[in-house]
Design an enzyme around this catalytic site. Structure first.
Site, short mmCIF file in Angstrom:
data_model
loop_
_atom_site.label_atom_id
_atom_site.label_comp_id
_atom_site.label_asym_id
_atom_site.label_seq_id
_atom_site.Cartn_x
_atom_site.Cartn_y
_atom_site.Cartn_z
N GLU A 49 0.97 -1.52 -0.15
CA GLU A 49 0.15 -0.16 -0.21
C GLU A 49 0.62 1.08 -0.37
OE1 GLU A 49 -0.67 -2.45 1.85
OE2 GLU A 49 -3.03 -3.46 1.91
N PHE A 111 -10.69 -6.91 14.87
CA PHE A 111 -9.68 -6.95 13.19
C PHE A 111 -9.52 -6.43 12.33
CE2 PHE A 111 -9.05 -9.56 9.40
CZ PHE A 111 -7.42 -10.08 10.04
N GLN A 112 -8.35 -6.32 12.20
CA GLN A 112 -7.63 -5.08 11.51
C GLN A 112 -8.60 -3.91 11.64
OE1 GLN A 112 -7.72 -6.88 7.93
NE2 GLN A 112 -6.34 -7.46 7.56
N LYS A 161 -16.69 -0.74 6.85
CA LYS A 161 -17.58 -1.49 6.31
C LYS A 161 -19.18 -1.50 5.63
CE LYS A 161 -16.93 -6.03 5.33
NZ LYS A 161 -16.66 -7.49 5.98
N MET A 471 24.69 8.55 1.33
CA MET A 471 24.56 9.74 1.91
C MET A 471 25.23 9.62 3.60
SD MET A 471 24.49 12.97 1.47
CE MET A 471 22.87 13.46 0.31
#
Lengths: 563, 176
Positions: A49, A111-112, A161, A471
């Site tokens: 993502e 959940f999640q 949802k 760097m």
């Protein structure tokens, strides 16, 4: 007409002119995806993502339009965070849509479930948690408006949802009601007159152009102002391409790794006209010694930037383009001969290609960048990663194309280039897009090679492989007595890796093969991976140590004997 | 002692707005001394009086940052006693058995405080006033034994007809 929340999101996307979104399906956005597939919106399936957010950001920076990314709840949403922060620091307009657990489970550690609006509060321009489907149409409208207007920035919409599934009467609002939000656009005419008076009275005026010039699409106005008074134009890193870099008056980048002549111009000017820039510490160095002889004019659309880091002598709050349009007729045409002649002479001296030719015959990163510049005629859209590769790209590629450099400036996000290049290529399928990356940053988002292949993006990836997190190694060399603590980094065999993805690849270590390799890559219609084995312990010069005055530059000849 | 500044902000009464304000103040590295938030005469608009540890230039910047929040509709900074009134409410629970009761009540009256609860061992005093006044009252009550203090933090209002049109959306100071 009654629509579901998911349909409202898609209808809004279409009405906002979105034709491509970047995302990754998951349990909390399954309803949205089930709806999205029926809409004329192309969905790019990223492999992580974070890449969706960077791609949306790249799309936005390349086009000026709002980029859109979608992720599921929980880990999907948290994976966006780095990308959202990157967009926030660089004022890039993106809308991030996340799924959320159903409203009846909010706050129960379902959940999640993660509080993504809370997590992203300090890195979004605004955010919404949609708890009622009836609010969704105006939230979608507001989100796009807020993201792109004023000083642009990321907006997050978290949609549970059940809200995606719930139905309501759909009516997309024409008007927006945001009593507290009124981006200032027009500059105060009196202040613009004072600005003109200061410019007309200055002997050594210098323009410092930042990202705001590009965001407000004021490139023509900038050029008109510069040419009217023969004013030299330096840029910040994100201001690169605000003026064509091969233009006579363009001095190039200032700051920590800015050109010596550009930093000297800041230190010597008697008037510094800062357009759409925020005086980052990477630009100013030690603030008390920054532009010591200059009066400073600061033009910015964000009032909160005025006086944040540097107190200007005159501030004009407004959109750079509109301010410049009002300003230009008030500025006296002139030549500023002495000032400009001197500067242009030192510009020629410091940008001399001989300065980066190796004494040992080995391949260096500046040589690679300069060759890509030559092969693309300065017209490619360059997407650079972060670190040495980024600074070399900024120094040795002369960007003549508008919005010709896409790079993570404020946040300095390694792994940005490859996914951001996907967003750029999605916006402009026929454009020549190069991603220049180091071997460190490339390995951070290397999984996106699969997305590039699936989407058939003809991105040319140039890996500047020096076997170090370069760097940091450079800082260790200068400031930590060469103790290279955990900066040596190994790489996979990039040729085999590219082959596994089905991407043509070539390894280059001899300067003699440089030109043919780059030209060959340009001839291949699809994606190409070019691995350049460059000088391992090369440094970016000049360098202003963190916190030092920009007059105190470390130059190559001070460090390397005989160089 | 660090200097403090008082800022008034008006904001849409929406979920999460206070969190945004607090998040911004924390992120910009300011310390909150007190926050008082409540509904106003305008429906759906809340009013916040914030006291922050900062100097005048920081106050200006934090005001601009506040004003930048989408749900914040107005901000007034640069409040001084000649321009504004400040009031705070405190509940002070003091040890006061029968022998000390009248002495404590007398002190409270001097400060125009009211006794709002009397117990066998304690008195609870309600006092309003400027921060300084509340501070002094608490100081004077300490010898009796202050058990508990609940303070609201100050609320502020501009004097006269000034209506608090402070930092407009374009960052300019509008007429006060």
């Amino acid at each position: 007409m009654k629509l579901t929340g998911a349909q409202i999101v898609c209808e809004a996307l279409v009405r906002e002119g979105v034709d491509v979104v970047f995302g990754y399906p998951g349990g909390a956005v399954i309803k949205l995806y089930d709806t999205l597939i029926d809409y004329p919106i192309h969905h790019v399936l990223v492999r992580h993502e974070q890449a969706a957010a960077h791609a949306a950001d790249g799309y936005a920076r390349a086009t000026g339009k709002v980029g859109v990314c979608i992720a599921t709840s929980g880990p999907g949403a948290t994976n966006l965070v780095t990308g959202i922060a990157t967009a926030y620091m660089d004022s890039s307009p993106i809308v991030a849509i996340t799924g959320q657990v159903p409203t009846n489970l909010l706050g129960r550690d379902a959940f999640q479930e993660v509080d993504i609006t809370g997590i992203t509060m300090p890195i979004t321009k605004h955010s919404y948690l949609v708890t009622d489907v009836r609010e969704l149409p105006h939230i979608m409208k507001e989100a796009f408006y807020i993201a792109r207007s004023g000083r642009p920035g990321p907006v997050l919409i978290d949609i549970p949802k059940d809200v995606q599934a719930a139905e309501t009467e759909f009516d997309y609002p024409d008007e927006i009601e945001l009593p507290g939000y009124e981006p200032p656009l027009e500059g105060d005419p009196q202040l613009i007159q004072r600005m003109a008076d200061m410019i007309n009275a200055a002997e050594r005026p210098l323009i410092l152009a930042g990202h705001g010039v590009i965001l407000s699409e004021a490139e023509e106005e900038l050029l008109a102002l510069a040419e009217r008074g023969n004013f030299p134009v330096a840029t910040t890193l994100l201001g690169i391409s605000a003026i064509p870099e091969t233009h006579r008056l363009a001095l190039g980048m200032v700051g920590m790794h800015g050109w010596k002549h550009a930093n000297q111009a800041i230190q010597r000017c008697d008037l510094l006209i800062v357009l759409g820039a925020r005086f980052s510490d990477r630009v100013t160095g030690k603030i008390s010694t920054f532009a010591p002889d200059a009066k400073i004019i600061h033009v910015d659309i964000d009032p909160a930037e005025i006086g944040k880091n540097v107190e200007p002598d005159l501030a004009v709050v407004g959109d750079v383009k509109r301010v410049l349009r009002a300003l230009i007729p008030l500025v006296q045409p002139r030549l500023c001969v002495e000032w400009i002649t001197d500067l242009l002479r030192s510009k020629q001296q410091y940008q001399d290609p001989q300065a980066f030719q190796p004494k040992n015959g080995r391949l260096t990163s500046p040589m690679v960048i300069r060759e890509i510049w030559r092969a693309t005629g300065g017209q490619a859209i360059m997407v650079s990663d972060v670190g040495q590769n980024q600074m070399w790209e900024a120094q040795y590629y002369f960007h003549d194309r508008r919005r010709g450099l896409i790079t993570s400036g404020g946040l300095g996000t390694m792994g940005f280039a490859v996914p951001a290049a996907m967003g750029v290529q999605a916006a402009y399928p026929d454009a020549t897009v190069w991603a220049t990356v180091g071997d460190g940053g490339f390995q951070m988002t290397i999984q996106e090679l699969a997305t590039i292949v699936q989407e058939k993006y003809p991105i040319k990836i140039a890996i500047l492989n020096n076997g170090y997190l370069g760097m940091v190694r450079q800082w260790q060399q200068f400031f930590f007595e060469r103790r290279y603590a955990f900066t040596p980094i190994s790489s996979p065999d990039y040729l085999k890796l590219a082959e596994a993805y089905g991407i043509p690849a070539k390894r280059v270590s001899d300067p003699a093969d440089l030109r043919s390799s780059v030209e060959e890559a340009m001839r291949i219609p699809g994606p190409v991976v070019l691995e350049f084995l460059v000088e391992r312990e090369d440094n970016v010069y000049p360098m202003v140590p963190a916190g030092a005055s920009i007059s105190e530059m470390i130059e190559r000849h001070m460090v390397e004997e005989g160089a | 002692m660090k200097t403090t500044k008082t800022i008034i902000a008006w904001m849409e009464d929406k979920p999460g707005v206070l969190a945004r304000v607090a998040s911004m103040i924390r992120r910009r590295n300011y310390n909150v001394v007190s926050l008082a938030v409540a509904p106003t005469e305008t429906p759906a608009i809340s009013r916040m009086t914030a006291v922050l540890e900062c100097d005048a230039s920081q106050e200006k910047l934090v005001g601009l940052q506040l004003r930048k929040l989408v749900n914040v509709t107005n901000v007034v900074t640069d409040l001084t006693p000649d321009k504004a009134i400040f009031r705070e409410l405190a509940l002070i629970k003091v040890n006061a058995d029968a022998s000390k009761r009248s002495e404590v009540i007398h002190l409270a009256e001097v400060f125009r405080g009211q006794v709002v609860d009397v117990g066998p061992q304690t008195l609870t005093i309600e006092a309003t006033g400027t921060q300084d006044k509340i501070d002094s009252l608490i100081e004077l009550l300490k010898p009796f034994g202050v058990r508990e203090v609940a303070r609201t933090g100050p609320v502020a209002m501009l004097r006269g007809t000034a209506n608090g049109r402070g930092i407009s959306g374009n960052g300019r100071k509008a007429e006060q």
